[in-house]
Design a protein around this motif. Structure first.
Motif, PDB file in Angstrom:
ATOM      1  N   UNK A 163       0.832  -1.204   0.000  1.00  0.00           N
ATOM      2  CA  UNK A 163       0.000   0.000   0.000  1.00  0.00           C
ATOM      3  C   UNK A 163       0.869   1.257   0.000  1.00  0.00           C
ATOM      4  N   UNK A 164       1.961   1.212   0.743  1.00  0.00           N
ATOM      5  CA  UNK A 164       2.891   2.337   0.722  1.00  0.00           C
ATOM      6  C   UNK A 164       3.466   2.523  -0.675  1.00  0.00           C
ATOM      7  N   UNK A 165       3.828   1.392  -1.307  1.00  0.00           N
ATOM      8  CA  UNK A 165       4.375   1.478  -2.661  1.00  0.00           C
ATOM      9  C   UNK A 165       3.334   1.994  -3.642  1.00  0.00           C
ATOM     10  N   UNK A 166       2.072   1.596  -3.441  1.00  0.00           N
ATOM     11  CA  UNK A 166       1.003   2.067  -4.323  1.00  0.00           C
ATOM     12  C   UNK A 166       0.858   3.584  -4.242  1.00  0.00           C
ATOM     13  N   UNK A 167       0.896   4.113  -3.013  1.00  0.00           N
ATOM     14  CA  UNK A 167       0.785   5.567  -2.846  1.00  0.00           C
ATOM     15  C   UNK A 167       2.002   6.272  -3.439  1.00  0.00           C
ATOM     16  N   UNK A 168       3.193   5.694  -3.222  1.00  0.00           N
ATOM     17  CA  UNK A 168       4.405   6.300  -3.775  1.00  0.00           C
ATOM     18  C   UNK A 168       4.352   6.348  -5.293  1.00  0.00           C
ATOM     19  N   UNK A 169       3.912   5.252  -5.909  1.00  0.00           N
ATOM     20  CA  UNK A 169       3.832   5.220  -7.366  1.00  0.00           C
ATOM     21  C   UNK A 169       2.755   6.171  -7.886  1.00  0.00           C
ATOM     22  N   UNK A 170       1.700   6.364  -7.108  1.00  0.00           N
ATOM     23  CA  UNK A 170       0.679   7.340  -7.516  1.00  0.00           C
ATOM     24  C   UNK A 170       1.265   8.745  -7.545  1.00  0.00           C
ATOM     25  N   UNK A 171       2.102   9.081  -6.531  1.00  0.00           N
ATOM     26  CA  UNK A 171       2.787  10.376  -6.533  1.00  0.00           C
ATOM     27  C   UNK A 171       3.706  10.494  -7.751  1.00  0.00           C
ATOM     28  N   UNK A 172       4.444   9.406  -8.016  1.00  0.00           N
ATOM     29  CA  UNK A 172       5.356   9.422  -9.164  1.00  0.00           C
ATOM     30  C   UNK A 172       4.580   9.618 -10.460  1.00  0.00           C
ATOM     31  N   UNK A 173       3.457   8.917 -10.569  1.00  0.00           N
ATOM     32  CA  UNK A 173       2.637   9.050 -11.777  1.00  0.00           C
ATOM     33  C   UNK A 173       2.157  10.488 -11.961  1.00  0.00           C
ATOM     34  N   UNK A 174       1.711  11.120 -10.865  1.00  0.00           N
ATOM     35  CA  UNK A 174       1.249  12.507 -10.956  1.00  0.00           C
ATOM     36  C   UNK A 174       2.391  13.452 -11.350  1.00  0.00           C
ATOM     37  N   UNK A 175       3.561  13.212 -10.766  1.00  0.00           N
ATOM     38  CA  UNK A 175       4.702  14.068 -11.091  1.00  0.00           C
ATOM     39  C   UNK A 175       5.111  13.928 -12.554  1.00  0.00           C
ATOM     40  N   UNK A 176       5.156  12.684 -13.030  1.00  0.00           N
ATOM     41  CA  UNK A 176       5.535  12.467 -14.421  1.00  0.00           C
ATOM     42  C   UNK A 176       4.497  13.052 -15.368  1.00  0.00           C
ATOM     43  N   UNK A 177       3.231  12.946 -15.002  1.00  0.00           N
ATOM     44  CA  UNK A 177       2.185  13.532 -15.840  1.00  0.00           C
ATOM     45  C   UNK A 177       2.361  15.051 -15.933  1.00  0.00           C
ATOM     46  N   UNK A 178       2.723  15.643 -14.797  1.00  0.00           N
ATOM     47  CA  UNK A 178       2.956  17.094 -14.794  1.00  0.00           C
ATOM     48  C   UNK A 178       4.162  17.453 -15.656  1.00  0.00           C
ATOM     49  N   UNK A 179       5.223  16.629 -15.581  1.00  0.00           N
ATOM     50  CA  UNK A 179       6.411  16.899 -16.390  1.00  0.00           C
ATOM     51  C   UNK A 179       6.127  16.691 -17.876  1.00  0.00           C
ATOM     52  N   UNK A 180       5.248  15.710 -18.183  1.00  0.00           N
ATOM     53  CA  UNK A 180       4.864  15.508 -19.588  1.00  0.00           C
ATOM     54  C   UNK A 180       4.116  16.726 -20.103  1.00  0.00           C
ATOM     55  N   UNK A 181       3.214  17.248 -19.273  1.00  0.00           N
ATOM     56  CA  UNK A 181       2.451  18.430 -19.682  1.00  0.00           C
ATOM     57  C   UNK A 181       3.358  19.641 -19.859  1.00  0.00           C
ATOM     58  N   UNK A 182       4.457  19.663 -19.082  1.00  0.00           N
ATOM     59  CA  UNK A 182       5.403  20.782 -19.205  1.00  0.00           C
ATOM     60  C   UNK A 182       6.415  20.550 -20.316  1.00  0.00           C
ATOM     61  N   UNK A 183       6.338  19.371 -20.966  1.00  0.00           N
ATOM     62  CA  UNK A 183       7.251  19.063 -22.050  1.00  0.00           C
ATOM     63  C   UNK A 183       8.614  18.603 -21.606  1.00  0.00           C
ATOM     64  N   UNK A 184       8.751  18.233 -20.327  1.00  0.00           N
ATOM     65  CA  UNK A 184      10.041  17.790 -19.805  1.00  0.00           C
ATOM     66  C   UNK A 184      10.248  16.284 -19.952  1.00  0.00           C
ATOM     67  N   UNK A 185       9.168  15.524 -20.144  1.00  0.00           N
ATOM     68  CA  UNK A 185       9.244  14.072 -20.307  1.00  0.00           C
ATOM     69  C   UNK A 185       8.373  13.658 -21.481  1.00  0.00           C
ATOM     70  N   UNK A 186       8.755  12.580 -22.194  1.00  0.00           N
ATOM     71  CA  UNK A 186       7.895  12.085 -23.273  1.00  0.00           C
ATOM     72  C   UNK A 186       6.641  11.435 -22.695  1.00  0.00           C
ATOM     73  N   UNK A 187       5.536  11.396 -23.445  1.00  0.00           N
ATOM     74  CA  UNK A 187       4.288  10.793 -22.949  1.00  0.00           C
ATOM     75  C   UNK A 187       4.448   9.332 -22.550  1.00  0.00           C
ATOM     76  N   UNK A 188       5.424   8.640 -23.155  1.00  0.00           N
ATOM     77  CA  UNK A 188       5.619   7.229 -22.824  1.00  0.00           C
ATOM     78  C   UNK A 188       5.950   7.035 -21.350  1.00  0.00           C
ATOM     79  N   UNK A 189       6.687   7.964 -20.751  1.00  0.00           N
ATOM     80  CA  UNK A 189       7.052   7.834 -19.342  1.00  0.00           C
ATOM     81  C   UNK A 189       5.821   7.895 -18.444  1.00  0.00           C
ATOM     82  N   UNK A 190       4.877   8.756 -18.805  1.00  0.00           N
ATOM     83  CA  UNK A 190       3.634   8.837 -18.032  1.00  0.00           C
ATOM     84  C   UNK A 190       2.842   7.540 -18.143  1.00  0.00           C
ATOM     85  N   UNK A 191       2.815   6.957 -19.353  1.00  0.00           N
ATOM     86  CA  UNK A 191       2.099   5.695 -19.549  1.00  0.00           C
ATOM     87  C   UNK A 191       2.756   4.572 -18.757  1.00  0.00           C
TER      88      UNK A 191
END
Length: 442
Positions: A163-191
């Protein structure tokens, strides 16, 4: 002192975990059940008291003992009484082998019968074999209960990390999605991050179902009918002693394994069965006696010179078999075939125990080595997380890097739990194999 959980982000994550643990029942129930603490020794004791299949083994012991007592009774006096009262016309014929009588009493006792004496010994050995089979079932129940208990304990500990890992990965997913929207990461990383989060969430659901099944199985084994949730306690299964070797383990198994002892008793029983069939060619000596109270209404005085009201016979009966070759040979051949079958099963069981002892010895060595690797990997992951947290507090790394290291540490925690469980499982099997399961479990 490790202070990696002092960072606001990680404190937030742990707060979410606590919220999930209190608001979402682990067993998918509408209301959380009552908690019942249960130690491993208590679980094993309750399981042994509640085991339903013991009744079959106990019935087998009682049946074998009753058969032995039935045969042994033939070597003690057997007394029968009754009447053969009847009207007679003409010569007084016998009724069931006895002259007509108002009252009759007969007795019979075997003095020498090699067939019966060996049958009694055979029944005694079959009773001992049934008793050893019962002990084997007790060991099996103890091993099964310990295995389920350890699996439940491992799963309950692992679900917290998942459960801790699930929450951590959810944070990571949100951060990567934000970076994708900012053009700092490719969309594949968010997926990819979304896929990892979905996998962990699937593992959480699967482990919750596993916990529910193990909890029910343990309560069923222990005979706990109340709708409670079992709270396990930390267990330390004794490790393999350094001086132990496969040959030493096999020697312990040959000495203490109840299943092997049951087969050895069965072989002895079959040997007595062969001797019993061979004993049918020996004479049989019985002590016999008979008393009869006669009445003259049966025309005794008309056909005998003197009528006696009280009559008794007492003596020894000797029966000598003269010829029954075909029947004797058939019975003896069957008994010898049963003996060979029992001996073959005994040898196969000994070979299987030897193979299993060697397998478990090698398996435990490998698992202990893997367990040490898992401990070191967790230590490295913890130190790496500490270093990343220090860098994050200095503003040198991103929150994403901190969350990634926290998720990695959680994976190594779960890997260590799995390694400990596998090693404990092998130790339990080794204790069962060497007949020490019920005396060694904590």
């Amino acid at each position: 002192m490790n202070n990696r959980f002092h960072h606001p982000v990680l404190v937030c994550v742990m707060a979410v975990i606590l919220f999930l643990g209190t608001s979402i029942p682990a067993h998918s129930q509408s209301a959380p059940p009552d908690i019942r603490p249960l130690s491993l020794s208590q679980a094993v004791t309750l399981a042994l008291q509640n085991a339903r299949n013991f009744r079959l083994s106990q019935a087998g012991i009682a049946r074998a003992e009753a058969e032995r007592q039935q045969i042994a009774a033939l070597f003690r006096p057997q007394v029968f009484t009754g009447t053969g009262l009847a009207a007679t016309k003409g010569f007084p014929l016998s009724i069931e082998g006895s002259a007509p009588s108002i009252f009759q009493l007969s007795t019979n006792q075997s003095l020498f019968d090699r067939n019966l004496s060996n049958l009694e010994k055979q029944a005694g050995k079959m009773r001992d074999a049934a008793a050893q089979s019962l002990e084997e079932k007790r060991d099996d129940i103890a091993a099964l209960t310990a295995s389920v208990y350890l699996d439940l304990d491992r799963s309950l500990r692992a679900i917290t990390f998942l459960r801790f890992q699930s929450v951590s990965l959810s944070f990571i997913e949100e951060m990567l999605q934000q970076r994708v929207e900012e053009g700092l990461e490719p969309p594949l990383e968010s997926a990819r991050a979304a896929l990892e989060t979905a996998r962990i969430n699937s593992n959480v659901v699967m482990l919750e179902n596993r916990i529910a099944q193990l909890d029910f199985q343990l309560r069923d084994l222990a005979g706990i009918t109340e709708p409670v949730s079992i709270e396990t306690q930390a267990v330390n299964i004794p490790p393999l002693e350094p001086e132990q070797s496969p040959d030493r383990l096999y020697a312990l198994a040959r000495e203490r394994h109840p299943g092997l002892a049951a087969l050895e008793e069965e072989v002895r029983a079959r040997e007595f069965q062969v001797r019993s069939e061979q004993g049918t060619r020996w004479p049989r000596v019985n002590l016999v006696g008979q008393y009869g109270l006669f009445s003259d209404i049966n025309n005794f005085s008309d056909y005998f010179r003197r009528f006696e009201r009280h009559n008794a016979t007492f003596g020894i009966s000797v029966m000598v078999p003269v010829y029954e070759r075909e029947r004797y040979s058939a019975r003896l051949s069957k008994a010898e075939a049963d003996l060979e079958d029992a001996r073959a099963r005994l040898e196969e069981t000994r070979s299987a125990l030897s193979r299993r002892a060697h397998e478990l010895w090698a398996q435990l060595r490998q698992q202990d080595a893997a367990l040490e690797v898992a401990r070191l990997e967790l230590t490295v992951a913890q130190e790496s997380l500490d270093a990343t947290q220090a860098l994050y507090e200095e503003g040198k790394v991103s929150r994403l890097a901190l969350q990634q290291d926290a998720a990695a540490e959680t994976r190594f925690h779960i890997a260590l739990l799995d390694a400990e469980f596998q090693s404990s499982q092998s130790r339990i099997e080794l204790l069962r194999l060497t007949g020490q399961i019920r005396t060694t479990l904590p």
